[in-house]
Design a protein around this motif. Structure first.
Motif: not given
Ligand code: F6P
Length: 553
Positions: A157-160, A210-213, A215, A274-275, A356, A360, A509, A512, A516
């Motif tokens: 989602i988002g940048g991913s 997912s950058k953070t894994f 989300t 992410g974006r 985004q 963002e 960001q 956001v 959450k």
């Molecule tokens: O919307 C907030 C955000 O952190 C974005 O910056 C990012 O692209 C998105 O959520 C998804 O995050 P992730 O890639 O860590 O799942």
């Protein structure tokens, strides 16, 4: 090394000069600006890499360009650009380097940041992605039952999500057509349902991005996808997951915890926002679709625009000019939005992607040092492809009371020749619409011209086209992977230019986060028989009560 962007741009003499200049330019009409400066179209057109930017249909004089670039210098744009490209921590609130530009450096470039050879790291991941996607595309990679993969489903989602889906749609003509990509992003269960309902689990590969894994949306969808896969395959052998799941993340620990082998994991780094991550391993599904060579062309296009942005004088610099025009309208003309109007159906997701990227990044009210900004920040980006938008919202662009600067984007060469005589000129007709719209917006049609056509007097005011509505036109020969990369890098740098002028951190960001946290907190109130006090306000409590009643809870 950190670089706090925190000046008060409105306190500079350059800002004052622009305020005075805007008061002189504002009453002038584009008709007279063109009449008074016959060479204007040529003078206010610049090229960079394969893109042409005609910005002559803006409400500016040649002096405006000098005053705006003076402002950019006052904001320290050249030094900050160099700081970003060389790995300074320009994302100060997170104390991070911002190096999406390093993701597209050629293999023989060199960049060491915080003691790490960034280029070697980037190309090691690109090589692994290449091997993996070659195997998927050729059929050498098979699912757990030995059948080749026919559908890649990116979950993110988002940048991913927004980058991969936008670029996949844009480059469909370069994709292997017997391998489809789908994109699941929304935590609304219907998204996963609709994207998988007609798929065969045996031939489906999920890429969890997912950058953070961490989300919520992505992990929920990934868990549901895993259940769908195992029940569809009729197995509880989690070994099947290894053949049907890959992950893209910076968080190896969380990926393993989820049950995806790190052999199928493609990493990136905290210096990729992410974006800004489409050109990292987040582009894995795109690479599956278009192959590693086209992906390399896409990266080369981004790099070409990076080089243009980094090394071209401000007055000839596409992202600088476009970013400064954004500031000009937002801060000196009170414009709130910028419409992005790609005349390419392939670019139908570009406006969503840009929302985004830009909003963002620049939707901020405090400067780098935490002090409040003293002027408007953050353009609202929106749009639709032409010509569809013409039959929807262009009425407001032409005759409404709001000022909406537009970016028209078009290409000279079509991708396909349709059969039949009428089809031969279709692309010309399509592009004639782009040229006509930007000209109509700029020059309009006067009451005298309308009267001269014999229009009844009472109808004349309705038909007057005021004109003086500004636009840029961005042209390229063809929408290739390289040109798409150039367009994306162009807008990334536009965003950076604007953020630098406004003195804000375009790379965090924090806004956001609260929603959450509250969504997690509210969850039990929607279904628990005796929910803990979620601290709902009166309005939300009543809405949740109604929701529970309809759900029979
Ligand atoms: O919307 C907030 C955000 O952190 C974005 O910056 C990012 O692209 C998105 O959520 C998804 O995050 P992730 O890639 O860590 O799942």
């Amino acid at each position: 090394m950190s670089d706090t962007n925190s000046h008060d741009i409105t306190a500079t003499t350059e800002w004052t000069a622009l305020t005075e200049h805007a008061a002189e330019v504002e009453p002038r009409h584009l008709r007279s600006l063109f009449d008074d400066d016959p060479d204007r179209a040529g003078a206010l057109t610049v090229t960079g890499a394969d893109l042409v930017l005609d910005y002559s249909k803006h409400r500016i004089t040649r002096d405006t360009v000098g005053l705006l670039t003076d402002l950019a210098r006052a904001a320290g744009l050249p030094a900050r650009t160099e700081a970003m490209f060389t790995g300074a921590h320009v994302n100060t609130s997170e104390d991070r380097a911002v190096l999406h530009t390093a993701l597209r450096l050629p293999r023989d470039a060199s960049l060491t940041v915080d003691g790490q050879d960034v280029v070697a790291d980037v190309h090691a991941v690109l090589d692994r992605m290449g091997e993996f996607t070659d195997a998927v595309r050729s059929g050498a990679w098979t699912g757990s039952t030995g059948r080749r993969i026919r559908t890649v489903v990116n979950i993110g989602i988002g940048g991913s999500d927004l980058g991969p889906v936008m670029a996949y749609e844009a480059l469909r003509d370069y994709a292997q057509r017997d391998l489809e990509c789908r994109f699941v992003s929304n935590i609304d269960p219907t998204d996963l349902y609709e994207k998988t309902r007609d798929l065969d689990p045996a031939t489906t590969l999920f890429v969890v991005s997912s950058k953070t894994f961490t989300t919520q949306e992505t992990l929920t969808n990934a868990r549901n996808a895993r259940s769908w896969l195992l029940s569809g395959l009729g197995t509880d052998d989690t070994g099947a997951v290894a053949k049907h799941f890959a992950a893209v993340s910076t968080n190896a620990e969380k990926v393993s915890e989820f049950g995806i082998s790190t052999d199928n994991m493609f990493g990136f780094w905290d210096w990729v926002g992410g974006r800004y991550s489409l050109d990292s391993a987040i582009g894995l599904s795109l690479m599956c679709a278009i192959g590693r060579e086209h992906f390399a062309e896409f990266l080369a296009g981004m790099h070409a625009m990076d080089e243009h942005f980094r090394h071209t004088p401000l007055e000839q610099n596409l992202p600088v000019i476009s970013g400064l025009l954004g500031v000009w309208y937002a801060n000196f003309f009170g414009a709130d939005t910028r419409a992005v109007l790609p005349y390419s159906q392939y670019l139908h997701r570009l406006p969503a992607y840009l929302q985004q990227l830009t909003m963002e990044s620049n939707g901020k009210s405090v400067r780098g040092d935490g002090t409040p900004v003293t002027t408007t920040t953050g353009e609202i980006f929106w749009g639709e492809p032409g010509t569809n938008g013409q039959h929807a919202f262009y009425q407001l662009l032409h005759q409404g009371t709001r000022l909406v600067p537009c970016d028209f984007i078009g290409f000279a060469r079509p991708h396909h020749d349709l059969p039949g005589e009428d089809a031969a000129d279709s692309h010309d007709l399509f592009m004639a619409n782009l040229f006509a719209q930007s000209a109509a917006l700029a020059f309009g049609k006067t009451a005298a011209e309308i009267e001269a056509e014999g229009t009844p007097a009472d109808v004349v005011p309705h038909k007057v086209m005021p004109g003086n509505r500004p636009s840029s036109t961005i042209l390229a020969e063809k929408l290739t992977p390289s040109v798409l990369g150039q367009i994306i890098a162009f807008y990334e740098h536009v965003t950076f230019v604007e953020g630098t002028i406004w003195g804000i951190d375009s790379f965090d960001q924090w806004g956001v986060e609260l929603g959450k946290v509250m969504a997690k907190q509210f969850g039990p109130a929607l279904h628990d028989p005796n929910p803990p006090d979620a601290g709902l306000d009166a309005s939300t409590a009543a809405l949740v009560g109604r929701y529970r009643a309809w759900r029979g809870r």
